[in-house]
Design a protein around this motif. Structure first.
Motif, PDB file in Angstrom:
ATOM      1  N   CYS A   1       0.851  -1.191   0.000  1.00  0.00           N
ATOM      2  CA  CYS A   1       0.000   0.000   0.000  1.00  0.00           C
ATOM      3  C   CYS A   1       0.882   1.234   0.000  1.00  0.00           C
ATOM      4  N   GLY A   2       0.774   2.019  -1.039  1.00  0.00           N
ATOM      5  CA  GLY A   2       1.604   3.210  -1.152  1.00  0.00           C
ATOM      6  C   GLY A   2       3.031   2.834  -1.506  1.00  0.00           C
ATOM      7  N   GLU A   3       3.797   3.825  -1.883  1.00  0.00           N
ATOM      8  CA  GLU A   3       5.212   3.618  -2.167  1.00  0.00           C
ATOM      9  C   GLU A   3       5.947   3.469  -0.839  1.00  0.00           C
ATOM     10  N   PRO A   4       6.882   2.523  -0.739  1.00  0.00           N
ATOM     11  CA  PRO A   4       7.687   2.462   0.479  1.00  0.00           C
ATOM     12  C   PRO A   4       8.339   3.826   0.716  1.00  0.00           C
ATOM     13  N   LEU A   5       8.319   4.264   1.956  1.00  0.00           N
ATOM     14  CA  LEU A   5       8.753   5.617   2.299  1.00  0.00           C
ATOM     15  C   LEU A   5      10.093   5.573   3.014  1.00  0.00           C
ATOM     16  N   ILE A   6      11.101   6.232   2.440  1.00  0.00           N
ATOM     17  CA  ILE A   6      12.402   6.321   3.084  1.00  0.00           C
ATOM     18  C   ILE A   6      12.749   7.787   3.329  1.00  0.00           C
ATOM     19  N   VAL A   7      13.422   8.018   4.453  1.00  0.00           N
ATOM     20  CA  VAL A   7      13.811   9.367   4.860  1.00  0.00           C
ATOM     21  C   VAL A   7      15.286   9.345   5.223  1.00  0.00           C
ATOM     22  N   ASN A   8      16.045  10.294   4.704  1.00  0.00           N
ATOM     23  CA  ASN A   8      17.455  10.404   5.045  1.00  0.00           C
ATOM     24  C   ASN A   8      17.588  11.115   6.381  1.00  0.00           C
ATOM     25  N   GLU A   9      18.170  10.393   7.354  1.00  0.00           N
ATOM     26  CA  GLU A   9      18.405  10.894   8.709  1.00  0.00           C
ATOM     27  C   GLU A   9      17.087  11.223   9.418  1.00  0.00           C
ATOM     28  N   ALA A  10      17.042  12.350  10.142  1.00  0.00           N
ATOM     29  CA  ALA A  10      15.849  12.704  10.921  1.00  0.00           C
ATOM     30  C   ALA A  10      14.753  13.216   9.986  1.00  0.00           C
ATOM     31  N   PRO A  11      13.508  12.780  10.206  1.00  0.00           N
ATOM     32  CA  PRO A  11      12.423  13.238   9.341  1.00  0.00           C
ATOM     33  C   PRO A  11      12.098  14.715   9.563  1.00  0.00           C
ATOM     34  N   SER A  12      11.906  15.424   8.463  1.00  0.00           N
ATOM     35  CA  SER A  12      11.496  16.832   8.502  1.00  0.00           C
ATOM     36  C   SER A  12       9.983  16.895   8.677  1.00  0.00           C
ATOM     37  N   ALA A  13       9.463  18.093   8.820  1.00  0.00           N
ATOM     38  CA  ALA A  13       8.012  18.270   8.912  1.00  0.00           C
ATOM     39  C   ALA A  13       7.325  17.724   7.663  1.00  0.00           C
ATOM     40  N   ASP A  14       7.922  17.954   6.484  1.00  0.00           N
ATOM     41  CA  ASP A  14       7.356  17.426   5.233  1.00  0.00           C
ATOM     42  C   ASP A  14       7.390  15.900   5.219  1.00  0.00           C
ATOM     43  N   ASP A  15       8.493  15.319   5.709  1.00  0.00           N
ATOM     44  CA  ASP A  15       8.601  13.863   5.769  1.00  0.00           C
ATOM     45  C   ASP A  15       7.527  13.280   6.692  1.00  0.00           C
ATOM     46  N   LEU A  16       7.312  13.920   7.829  1.00  0.00           N
ATOM     47  CA  LEU A  16       6.291  13.431   8.766  1.00  0.00           C
ATOM     48  C   LEU A  16       4.892  13.559   8.162  1.00  0.00           C
ATOM     49  N   ALA A  17       4.674  14.589   7.358  1.00  0.00           N
ATOM     50  CA  ALA A  17       3.389  14.720   6.668  1.00  0.00           C
ATOM     51  C   ALA A  17       3.208  13.563   5.683  1.00  0.00           C
ATOM     52  N   GLN A  18       4.292  13.162   5.003  1.00  0.00           N
ATOM     53  CA  GLN A  18       4.222  12.008   4.095  1.00  0.00           C
ATOM     54  C   GLN A  18       3.934  10.726   4.880  1.00  0.00           C
ATOM     55  N   CYS A  19       4.492  10.622   6.070  1.00  0.00           N
ATOM     56  CA  CYS A  19       4.223   9.455   6.924  1.00  0.00           C
ATOM     57  C   CYS A  19       2.752   9.404   7.313  1.00  0.00           C
ATOM     58  N   ARG A  20       2.184  10.544   7.697  1.00  0.00           N
ATOM     59  CA  ARG A  20       0.763  10.595   8.057  1.00  0.00           C
ATOM     60  C   ARG A  20      -0.089  10.221   6.842  1.00  0.00           C
ATOM     61  N   ALA A  21       0.299  10.676   5.656  1.00  0.00           N
ATOM     62  CA  ALA A  21      -0.436  10.346   4.428  1.00  0.00           C
ATOM     63  C   ALA A  21      -0.344   8.841   4.153  1.00  0.00           C
ATOM     64  N   LEU A  22       0.824   8.244   4.393  1.00  0.00           N
ATOM     65  CA  LEU A  22       0.978   6.800   4.195  1.00  0.00           C
ATOM     66  C   LEU A  22       0.062   6.037   5.145  1.00  0.00           C
ATOM     67  N   GLY A  23       0.002   6.479   6.396  1.00  0.00           N
ATOM     68  CA  GLY A  23      -0.888   5.843   7.374  1.00  0.00           C
ATOM     69  C   GLY A  23      -2.334   5.946   6.962  1.00  0.00           C
ATOM     70  N   ALA A  24      -2.756   7.106   6.464  1.00  0.00           N
ATOM     71  CA  ALA A  24      -4.134   7.292   6.019  1.00  0.00           C
ATOM     72  C   ALA A  24      -4.436   6.417   4.800  1.00  0.00           C
ATOM     73  N   GLU A  25      -3.469   6.320   3.891  1.00  0.00           N
ATOM     74  CA  GLU A  25      -3.678   5.471   2.701  1.00  0.00           C
ATOM     75  C   GLU A  25      -3.851   4.009   3.107  1.00  0.00           C
ATOM     76  N   LEU A  26      -3.045   3.556   4.050  1.00  0.00           N
ATOM     77  CA  LEU A  26      -3.162   2.167   4.508  1.00  0.00           C
ATOM     78  C   LEU A  26      -4.497   1.953   5.223  1.00  0.00           C
ATOM     79  N   ALA A  27      -4.907   2.917   6.023  1.00  0.00           N
ATOM     80  CA  ALA A  27      -6.180   2.796   6.732  1.00  0.00           C
ATOM     81  C   ALA A  27      -7.349   2.661   5.769  1.00  0.00           C
ATOM     82  N   ASN A  28      -7.242   3.325   4.629  1.00  0.00           N
ATOM     83  CA  ASN A  28      -8.324   3.325   3.643  1.00  0.00           C
ATOM     84  C   ASN A  28      -8.181   2.241   2.577  1.00  0.00           C
ATOM     85  N   ALA A  29      -7.122   1.436   2.669  1.00  0.00           N
ATOM     86  CA  ALA A  29      -6.886   0.390   1.655  1.00  0.00           C
ATOM     87  C   ALA A  29      -7.898  -0.732   1.799  1.00  0.00           C
TER      88      ALA A  29
END
Length: 142
Positions: A114-142
């Motif tokens: 579900c969704g593209e596997p998400l990788i982040v270099n080092e510590a996640p930025s605010a944008d990276d965390l937003a992508q993580c929340r979007a991945l969680g929502a996509e999985l919840a709705n799968a």
């Protein structure tokens, strides 16, 4: 409501932050979410969930963490067929080969990625965390 587990291993806290954001996104989308470090679960318990978000950073020569996460995942692989699964993790070197290998294994196990596997270099930025929340929502709705 879908039952979803976010299971992760984190050495520095980067993948844990990602896991927390994935769980938050899934909860906001209406899923019943359980957030667990891999040390607090096992493959049999994980297999009881209909949907899984799995997080592990790149280790060593771009592999999954070898003492806890890899043995857990090896046991879980036979239970993944037909399950919706999302993958995420952080890295500090390399180009993400560990994630491509992990996604290929998961796909070969018959999981529905579900969704593209998400990788982040080092510590996640605010944008990276937003992508993580979007991945969680996509999985919840799968």
């Amino acid at each position: 409501m879908s039952k979803l587990a976010v299971i992760y291993w984190s050495g520095t806290g980067n993948t844990q932050a990602m896991a927390e954001a994935v769980a938050e996104g899934a909860k906001e989308a209406g899923a019943d979410v359980t957030l667990l470090p891999v040390s607090e679960t096992n493959a049999a318990a994980a297999a009881a969930y209909g949907k899984l978000a799995l997080g592990c950073p790149s280790m060593g020569d771009e592999v999954l963490e070898e003492s806890e996460f890899e043995p857990f995942f090896q046991e879980l692989e036979s239970e993944l067929s037909g399950k919706s699964v999302s993958l995420f993790g952080s890295y500090g070197w390399g180009d993400g080969q560990w994630m491509r290998d992990w996604a290929s294994r998961t796909d070969s196990d018959g999981a529905n990625l579900c969704g593209e596997p998400l990788i982040v270099n080092e510590a996640p930025s605010a944008d990276d965390l937003a992508q993580c929340r979007a991945l969680g929502a996509e999985l919840a709705n799968a």
